[in-house]
Design an enzyme around this catalytic site. Structure first.
Site, mmCIF file in Angstrom:
data_model
loop_
_atom_site.group_PDB
_atom_site.id
_atom_site.type_symbol
_atom_site.label_atom_id
_atom_site.label_comp_id
_atom_site.label_asym_id
_atom_site.label_seq_id
_atom_site.Cartn_x
_atom_site.Cartn_y
_atom_site.Cartn_z
ATOM 1 N N ASP A 87 2.540 -14.011 50.297
ATOM 2 C CA ASP A 87 2.048 -13.589 48.996
ATOM 3 C C ASP A 87 1.183 -14.726 48.461
ATOM 4 O O ASP A 87 1.182 -15.838 49.003
ATOM 5 C CB ASP A 87 3.203 -13.254 48.050
ATOM 6 C CG ASP A 87 2.814 -12.210 47.003
ATOM 7 O OD1 ASP A 87 1.606 -12.091 46.711
ATOM 8 O OD2 ASP A 87 3.699 -11.534 46.473
ATOM 9 N N GLU A 95 4.612 -3.433 31.189
ATOM 10 C CA GLU A 95 5.364 -3.605 32.434
ATOM 11 C C GLU A 95 4.372 -3.888 33.552
ATOM 12 O O GLU A 95 3.392 -3.178 33.731
ATOM 13 C CB GLU A 95 6.212 -2.377 32.751
ATOM 14 C CG GLU A 95 5.464 -1.067 32.801
ATOM 15 C CD GLU A 95 6.364 0.108 33.159
ATOM 16 O OE1 GLU A 95 7.532 -0.103 33.526
ATOM 17 O OE2 GLU A 95 5.876 1.260 33.080
#
Length: 734
Positions: free
Chosen positions: A260, A472
């Site tokens: 990542d 979110e």
């Protein structure tokens, strides 16, 4: 000098060989090409922005691209419903159709980018999607990127998404898909760079790994991305257990692994498992992390000098990376790779716009419809009130990791277009999405008088509430109101509940449309509002699709891929990765709206359900047959769902193990056949072995899970069959 590009004679010779030999030649060619590189050249090929090597004919290539629900961050593209919405379709075939459209657009955009020499970020063919993490806790901000809380559903949809993305050509991949984030990753976002996810072997195997395993072993996913966090003390991008033992050992993964973004520097900065950048890159590379999203792998030169990494280890990584690019046809004659012929005209084309609207309709979940308030008849109303912060909110259409649409249709716009001049539409924003006022200088709650006025003047009210990606999302997302990206709780934020209460007081019929990427606790709405539709983040054209559903041009068919809980307080500690009392498979309390639940405007019934065998042995299978009939007056689609419950101590409540979406006209019926294998009956024990236990297995066939709340909401029960394994427990092979 080695030339990575085949001439015509070589191409014909290679392409006449069998599939296995041909694919092997990609690796052989990559090995020959990498053998011509210096150490420095190899090291810089391990960065996501790999530079060109002009002397070898290697173009620059950027591995970082995104296609979660459409080609992202690279200009105009079809913006489909967010992944959690696509999951709500409960439709494997449709998921592959969506992915085929996304990859067509991805390849078309790449073709023109290459034509004009654009090798920038978000311009490659390695798309870092899908996200197959399990949405174990509804507070996790990135949950809307996933396919929900169930390992089986996530596995099936992940496999078909990958197959649709990578294509079915015998020689080349259309694009390379990526299963992320490996593994045991679902928050907290604000601690992800230092967090240690502690998980039992049983939960690891039963919940967190199945989707990744399916993506690797069934779909042949080309890329796997490691997660930021540690899992059981090992950083995921440098984990011996995950990368060596399981991914490449047990599952025999042949593609490449990427970190990542900037995750490897976390090793020494936050996880504290190494002391220096050189030690961090050595750990990641030695464990098999081939590609660095970031720039820290430049330290591999020093790592080799210090004897921490062997050059052959770097060579192995670069061969894997170049093999991927070979599979994509990036080193072969332009006219020999079929996907190079995909024209730019496919991007945002009319066919994909229609597919996008269809996706939004298929993903919407009807949660409540008291006295059949929906669908609305526009001829019955002179004035419709549309109220709420998500009524005209473009951000609530798309979620995160999104592309740029050529047209956005909000719910307000969709309703206005549908009713035209025949019906007056009154609008009020109602309140801010999460703050106590819209205008900063007001005294607060500054639209309530307008809400009352619109309600008084309206014959029916459509309330549009929920969340958007500013509330979110991912840690560090610009503008995220909650900073970390995770939700502090499940309630509607700000003044939304207060506005709903005021609408109920008006005495007018109210339809609540929720746009969110996760479960919300809406017990007040369930008790007081007659119709509730969950629209997720329905894509750029979602407003038109939702209007079509509200007015009966389409019947809702979505099913919940996550549990809707009643309160935040009933959830376990967010940081606890044990599955105890989490999701429908393990929860002890009753859900507000259960996983797998969703209403329709028509009626369905299941009859003539039977099973092919009443016992299951190692290597055996059981075929489930049932007839699904549309007994209502409208065309609709329904998902036949099969759940298994093992009648042993500490077994999950029941687990989804088969599904099939069927579309039927009024009076139509279809026989559905689904096959269960011995693996579907097996359960993992505390040691991580999958065991076919000697016990009864309840097999439920229906249109929902077999919990009491679903039965209460639907007014029907799934059909139950009993299958038994007799004799001693049997350990099943992985």
């Amino acid at each position: 000098m080695f030339s990575p590009v085949l001439n015509e004679t070589e191409f014909v010779q290679r392409s006449c060989t069998g599939m296995e030999d041909w694919m092997k030649t990609f690796e052989e060619r990559a090995e020959a090409l990498v053998a011509e590189m210096t150490l420095e050249e190899k090291v810089y090929q391990t960065l996501h922005g790999a530079p060109s090597i002009d002397r070898l004919g290697v173009k620059a290539y950027n591995y970082w691209n995104e296609a979660l629900h459409g080609v992202a961050r690279a200009g105009t593209a079809t913006v489909f419903p967010q992944a959690i919405g696509l999951a709500a379709t409960f439709d494997e075939d449709f998921m592959e159709e969506i992915a085929e459209a996304v990859s067509d657009e991805g390849r078309a955009k790449f073709n023109v980018q290459q034509k004009y020499g654009d090798y920038d970020i978000y311009k490659g063919l390695t798309f870092w999607s899908p996200n197959v993490n399990i949405f174990r806790d509804p507070r996790w901000g990135r949950g809307h990127e996933t396919f929900g809380e169930d390992p089986y559903l996530t596995s099936r949809l992940g496999v078909r998404f990958i197959e649709g993305m990578q294509g079915n050509d015998e020689t080349y991949m259309k694009v390379a898909a990526c299963a992320k984030h490996f593994a045991v990753h679902s928050g907290p976002e604000d601690e992800r760079h230092s967090f240690n996810a502690v998980v039992s072997e049983q939960d690891l195997r039963e919940t967190y790994l199945p989707a990744f395993k399916a993506c690797v072993k069934e779909a042949g996913v080309e890329v796997v991305m490691g997660a930021y966090n540690r899992t059981n003390d090992e950083p995921c991008c440098g984990s011996k257990r995950l990368l060596e033992d399981i991914l490449r050992g047990e599952w025999q993964f042949k593609g490449h692994v990427t970190s990542d973004c900037w995750a490897i520097k976390d090793f020494h900065e936050y996880h504290m498992v190494t002391s220096t950048p050189v030690e961090s890159v050595a750990l990641a590379m030695n464990r098999g992390c081939d590609l660095n999203c970031g720039n820290i792998y430049g330290n591999l030169l020093k790592a080799v000098e210090d004897g921490l990494v062997e050059e052959e280890t770097i060579t192995r990584a670069v061969v894997r990376l170049l093999t991927t690019r070979m599979k994509l046809g990036l080193f072969d004659p332009q006219d020999k790779v079929p996907f190079n012929a995909i024209d730019y005209g496919v991007v945002d084309c009319e066919k994909h716009r229609k597919l996008n609207e269809r996706a939004a309709k298929k993903s919407a979940v009807l949660l409540k419809n008291e006295d059949a308030l929906l669908p609305l008849d526009k001829k019955a109303y002179r004035t419709i009130g549309v109220i709420g912060p998500n009524a005209n909110n473009r951000k609530a259409l798309v979620g995160n990791y999104e592309g740029t649409a050529s047209e956005y249709i909000t719910i307000l716009e969709g309703i206005q277009a549908y009713v035209g001049d025949e019906v007056r539409v009154l609008y009020s924003e109602g309140c801010h999405l999460c703050k106590d006022r819209i205008q900063g200088l007001s005294q607060g709650n500054d639209r309530m008088s307008e809400v009352r006025a619109v309600a008084d003047a309206s014959d029916v009210i459509i309330a549009c509430m929920g969340l958007d990606a500013s509330l979110e999302g991912e840690e560090g997302d610009e503008g995220n109101e909650f900073a970390s990206g995770d939700k502090p709780g499940l309630n509607l934020p700000g003044l939304q509940e207060e506005v709903l209460e005021e609408l109920v007081k008006s005495g007018k019929p109210v339809v609540l449309v929720l746009l969110s990427g996760s479960a919300l606790a809406v017990p007040y709405a369930d008790a007081h509002i007659p119709a509730i539709l969950q629209g997720w983040y329905p894509g750029a054209r979602g407003g038109k699709a939702i209007a079509d559903i509200l007015f009966g041009e389409a019947s809702p068919e979505g099913k919940l891929p996550v549990t809707f809980y009643r309160t935040t307080e009933e959830l376990p500690d967010f940081k606890d990765y044990s599955m105890k009392n989490r999701t429908y498979r393990y929860m002890k309390q009753e859900a507000l709206y259960p996983f797998g639940y969703g209403l329709s405007y028509t009626e369905f019934e299941i009859t003539d359900s039977n099973i092919s065998a009443e016992t299951i042995e190692k290597g055996g299978q059981v075929t489930v047959m049932a007839t699904l009939k549309n007994t209502g007056k409208m065309e609709g689609a329904e998902t036949v769902q099969v759940y298994i419950h093992a009648c042993t101590e500490d077994a999950p409540n029941f687990q989804l193990k088969a599904l099939k979406k069927v579309t039927l006209g009024p009076g139509g019926e279809q026989v559905v056949s689904l096959t269960l294998t011995d693996e579907d009956f097996g359960l993992y024990n505390e040691d991580g072995a999958k065991v076919l236990n000697a016990c009864d297995y309840e097999v439920y066939v229906g249109t929902s899970q077999p919990d009491a709340r679903s039965e209460e909401l639907l007014g029907r029960k799934p059909v139950k069959h009993i299958v038994r394994h007799e004799g001693e427990p049997v350990v099943l092979p992985e």
